[in-house]
Design a protein around this motif. Structure first.
Motif, PDB file in Angstrom:
ATOM      1  N   ILE A  26       0.816  -1.200   0.000  1.00 57.17           N
ATOM      2  CA  ILE A  26       0.000   0.000   0.000  1.00 57.17           C
ATOM      3  C   ILE A  26       0.860   1.264   0.000  1.00 57.17           C
ATOM      4  O   ILE A  26       0.562   2.240  -0.696  1.00 57.17           O
ATOM      5  N   ALA A  27       1.943   1.263   0.754  1.00 55.85           N
ATOM      6  CA  ALA A  27       2.779   2.461   0.840  1.00 55.85           C
ATOM      7  C   ALA A  27       3.394   2.807  -0.504  1.00 55.85           C
ATOM      8  O   ALA A  27       3.499   3.979  -0.874  1.00 55.85           O
ATOM      9  N   ASP A  28       3.802   1.778  -1.278  1.00 58.42           N
ATOM     10  CA  ASP A  28       4.438   2.012  -2.569  1.00 58.42           C
ATOM     11  C   ASP A  28       3.457   2.041  -3.730  1.00 58.42           C
ATOM     12  O   ASP A  28       3.849   2.312  -4.869  1.00 58.42           O
ATOM     13  N   ARG A  29       2.197   1.719  -3.480  1.00 61.47           N
ATOM     14  CA  ARG A  29       1.180   1.655  -4.525  1.00 61.47           C
ATOM     15  C   ARG A  29       1.636   0.748  -5.666  1.00 61.47           C
ATOM     16  O   ARG A  29       1.522   1.086  -6.850  1.00 61.47           O
ATOM     17  N   SER A  30       2.113  -0.429  -5.315  1.00 62.79           N
ATOM     18  CA  SER A  30       2.658  -1.324  -6.332  1.00 62.79           C
ATOM     19  C   SER A  30       2.555  -2.771  -5.869  1.00 62.79           C
ATOM     20  O   SER A  30       2.344  -3.052  -4.683  1.00 62.79           O
ATOM     21  N   LEU A  31       2.720  -3.682  -6.838  1.00 59.77           N
ATOM     22  CA  LEU A  31       2.781  -5.090  -6.494  1.00 59.77           C
ATOM     23  C   LEU A  31       4.101  -5.371  -5.785  1.00 59.77           C
ATOM     24  O   LEU A  31       5.140  -4.816  -6.138  1.00 59.77           O
ATOM     25  N   GLN A  32       4.047  -6.239  -4.806  1.00 58.62           N
ATOM     26  CA  GLN A  32       5.236  -6.588  -4.041  1.00 58.62           C
ATOM     27  C   GLN A  32       5.778  -7.935  -4.525  1.00 58.62           C
ATOM     28  O   GLN A  32       5.019  -8.823  -4.902  1.00 58.62           O
ATOM     29  N   LEU A  33       7.086  -8.081  -4.519  1.00 64.63           N
ATOM     30  CA  LEU A  33       7.750  -9.340  -4.856  1.00 64.63           C
ATOM     31  C   LEU A  33       7.531  -9.742  -6.310  1.00 64.63           C
ATOM     32  O   LEU A  33       7.316 -10.912  -6.639  1.00 64.63           O
ATOM     33  N   GLY A  34       7.603  -8.773  -7.210  1.00 62.55           N
ATOM     34  CA  GLY A  34       7.575  -9.103  -8.630  1.00 62.55           C
ATOM     35  C   GLY A  34       6.185  -9.196  -9.213  1.00 62.55           C
ATOM     36  O   GLY A  34       5.203  -8.781  -8.600  1.00 62.55           O
ATOM     37  N   PRO A  35       6.074  -9.784 -10.434  1.00 64.16           N
ATOM     38  CA  PRO A  35       4.790  -9.809 -11.147  1.00 64.16           C
ATOM     39  C   PRO A  35       3.768 -10.716 -10.486  1.00 64.16           C
ATOM     40  O   PRO A  35       4.088 -11.561  -9.646  1.00 64.16           O
ATOM     41  N   ALA A  36       2.525 -10.532 -10.901  1.00 66.31           N
ATOM     42  CA  ALA A  36       1.431 -11.333 -10.366  1.00 66.31           C
ATOM     43  C   ALA A  36       1.495 -12.756 -10.916  1.00 66.31           C
ATOM     44  O   ALA A  36       2.092 -13.021 -11.954  1.00 66.31           O
ATOM     45  N   HIS A  37       0.853 -13.666 -10.199  1.00 68.07           N
ATOM     46  CA  HIS A  37       0.724 -15.058 -10.636  1.00 68.07           C
ATOM     47  C   HIS A  37      -0.622 -15.210 -11.348  1.00 68.07           C
ATOM     48  O   HIS A  37      -1.625 -14.638 -10.939  1.00 68.07           O
ATOM     49  N   ARG A  38      -0.633 -16.011 -12.398  1.00 67.43           N
ATOM     50  CA  ARG A  38      -1.837 -16.154 -13.229  1.00 67.43           C
ATOM     51  C   ARG A  38      -2.156 -17.634 -13.426  1.00 67.43           C
ATOM     52  O   ARG A  38      -1.258 -18.448 -13.623  1.00 67.43           O
ATOM     53  N   GLU A  39      -3.438 -17.961 -13.386  1.00 67.27           N
ATOM     54  CA  GLU A  39      -3.896 -19.335 -13.534  1.00 67.27           C
ATOM     55  C   GLU A  39      -5.099 -19.338 -14.474  1.00 67.27           C
ATOM     56  O   GLU A  39      -5.973 -18.472 -14.391  1.00 67.27           O
ATOM     57  N   SER A  40      -5.131 -20.304 -15.399  1.00 67.76           N
ATOM     58  CA  SER A  40      -6.288 -20.426 -16.287  1.00 67.76           C
ATOM     59  C   SER A  40      -7.523 -20.813 -15.485  1.00 67.76           C
ATOM     60  O   SER A  40      -7.439 -21.514 -14.465  1.00 67.76           O
ATOM     61  N   LEU A  41      -8.663 -20.363 -15.975  1.00 68.00           N
ATOM     62  CA  LEU A  41      -9.927 -20.580 -15.270  1.00 68.00           C
ATOM     63  C   LEU A  41     -11.030 -20.739 -16.296  1.00 68.00           C
ATOM     64  O   LEU A  41     -11.097 -19.981 -17.270  1.00 68.00           O
ATOM     65  N   ASP A  42     -11.895 -21.702 -16.096  1.00 71.23           N
ATOM     66  CA  ASP A  42     -13.058 -21.886 -16.960  1.00 71.23           C
ATOM     67  C   ASP A  42     -14.285 -21.350 -16.242  1.00 71.23           C
ATOM     68  O   ASP A  42     -14.809 -21.980 -15.321  1.00 71.23           O
ATOM     69  N   GLY A  43     -14.722 -20.154 -16.654  1.00 70.39           N
ATOM     70  CA  GLY A  43     -15.874 -19.543 -16.004  1.00 70.39           C
ATOM     71  C   GLY A  43     -17.152 -20.334 -16.175  1.00 70.39           C
ATOM     72  O   GLY A  43     -18.122 -20.103 -15.446  1.00 70.39           O
ATOM     73  N   GLY A  44     -17.168 -21.271 -17.118  1.00 67.71           N
ATOM     74  CA  GLY A  44     -18.339 -22.107 -17.303  1.00 67.71           C
ATOM     75  C   GLY A  44     -18.231 -23.442 -16.605  1.00 67.71           C
ATOM     76  O   GLY A  44     -19.116 -24.303 -16.767  1.00 67.71           O
ATOM     77  N   GLY A  45     -17.181 -23.628 -15.810  1.00 65.78           N
ATOM     78  CA  GLY A  45     -16.955 -24.900 -15.143  1.00 65.78           C
ATOM     79  C   GLY A  45     -17.784 -25.064 -13.883  1.00 65.78           C
ATOM     80  O   GLY A  45     -18.597 -24.202 -13.515  1.00 65.78           O
ATOM     81  N   SER A  46     -17.555 -26.177 -13.202  1.00 69.75           N
ATOM     82  CA  SER A  46     -18.275 -26.454 -11.964  1.00 69.75           C
ATOM     83  C   SER A  46     -17.746 -25.567 -10.838  1.00 69.75           C
ATOM     84  O   SER A  46     -16.647 -24.997 -10.930  1.00 69.75           O
ATOM     85  N   ALA A  47     -18.516 -25.481  -9.768  1.00 67.84           N
ATOM     86  CA  ALA A  47     -18.085 -24.688  -8.620  1.00 67.84           C
ATOM     87  C   ALA A  47     -16.771 -25.224  -8.061  1.00 67.84           C
ATOM     88  O   ALA A  47     -15.876 -24.450  -7.695  1.00 67.84           O
ATOM     89  N   ASP A  48     -16.635 -26.550  -8.008  1.00 61.33           N
ATOM     90  CA  ASP A  48     -15.405 -27.139  -7.484  1.00 61.33           C
ATOM     91  C   ASP A  48     -14.210 -26.788  -8.356  1.00 61.33           C
ATOM     92  O   ASP A  48     -13.117 -26.486  -7.847  1.00 61.33           O
TER      93      ASP A  48
END
Length: 316
Positions: A26-48
């Motif tokens: 929050i103090a630096d207004r930036s992501l900490q410890l490098g870039p964000a992590h990304r994961e594929s997601l199927d929005g039409g998939g099951s809740a699980d």
């Protein structure tokens, strides 16, 4: 805690095809410890399946026990209670009635609390706090993709009502040419328009944009007509709300070279005297804004204002 106190917040942004997780300083207004992590997601998939993707992504972020999480995701969602209200919207229908707060709290080791916010609101606040709208007291932000997301801001507060503000600040509720705006401005609308113009099965928007740049008149015409229409629809709203900046993000904003000119032209057609000075700009941190905004919302009390004073003002 308020921004600037050294707080670090763990954050997630959930979209229809992916989830992204990171830590925000929050103090630096930036992501900490490098870039964000990304994961594929199927929005039409099951809740699980959806929950499993969220947890896999979140667990890649190193957080100490007792950490707070902030999650930005699209509606319809009961953000206060953390429960999905999706039904017939084409994605996340499996989360209808699911207590996502309880599910994530049980699955994320050491999670001390989870707050939820709308992804368009988070994007807008991220760009206001650390991006293209920084320094502007009055701003409007749009996200262009499967639909039109929007947020109206004054002095860092989300404005839900008042002059120029559509119901709940959601531009997708606006009608254009006697239809919902998203029948003209959206991924599906652009593909449909191109199919009608060419008689072809429409490719995705990225391919239509590529063809437009290579001289395909039908493709160029679809972009010109679509975003001139968006400008026409927005013009009266912005003239009344009086922002000094309009920030545009989302997947379709990646074709800014095809979006910017017709969007500006449409704005000035409907309200030339009162929109000519508005800065119209792409997002400065398009991949990070929603993550930053989610952290800001989680650490800033009273970020939503019931109304707003008038005036075209810009912060020093």
């Amino acid at each position: 805690m308020r921004p600037g106190d050294g707080t670090v917040v763990a954050v997630m942004e959930v979209g229809g095809t992916h989830v992204t997780a990171a830590r925000v300083d929050i103090a630096d207004r930036s992501l900490q410890l490098g870039p964000a992590h990304r994961e594929s997601l199927d929005g039409g998939g099951s809740a699980d399946d959806i929950l499993a993707a969220l947890v896999r992504c979140a667990r890649r972020v190193p957080v100490p026990g007792g950490s707070r999480w902030a999650v930005a995701l699209p509606g319809p969602f009961d953000y206060a209670r953390g429960i999905g209200r999706y039904a017939g919207v084409g994605k996340f229908d499996a989360l209808y009635g699911v207590d996502l707060r309880a599910a994530l709290t049980a699955s994320l080791p050491g999670a001390a609390g989870i707050t939820f916010c709308n992804d368009a609101d988070a994007f807008a606040l991220g760009e206001w706090w650390a991006g293209a709208a920084r320094g502007h007291r009055c701003a409007v932000a749009l996200t262009l993709g499967t639909g039109v997301g929007s947020c109206f801001l004054r002095d860092g507060r989300i404005v839900r009502q008042g002059p120029g503000v559509p119901p709940e600040g959601r531009v997708h509720t606006v009608r254009y040419a006697d239809e919902p705006l998203e029948e003209t401005v959206s991924r599906r609308a652009i593909r449909r328009s191109y199919a009608r113009s060419t008689g072809e099965v429409a490719p995705d928007v990225r391919e239509i944009a590529r063809r437009a740049r290579q001289g395909d008149r039908a493709a160029a015409g679809v972009f010109a007509d679509t975003f001139r229409a968006l400008g026409r629809a927005l013009g009266p709203l912005l003239a009344a709300f009086e922002p000094t900046v309009l920030v545009v993000g989302g997947a379709i904003a990646g074709a800014w070279d095809l979006v910017a000119e017709p969007l500006r032209a449409g704005l000035t057609e409907t309200a030339p005297a009162r929109t000519a000075d508005i800065v119209v700009t792409p997002a400065r941190c398009p991949e990070e804004a929603a993550l930053l905004g989610a952290a800001y919302l989680a650490t800033t009390p009273a970020a939503t204002a019931p109304g707003e004073p008038r005036g075209r003002t810009r912060a020093p």
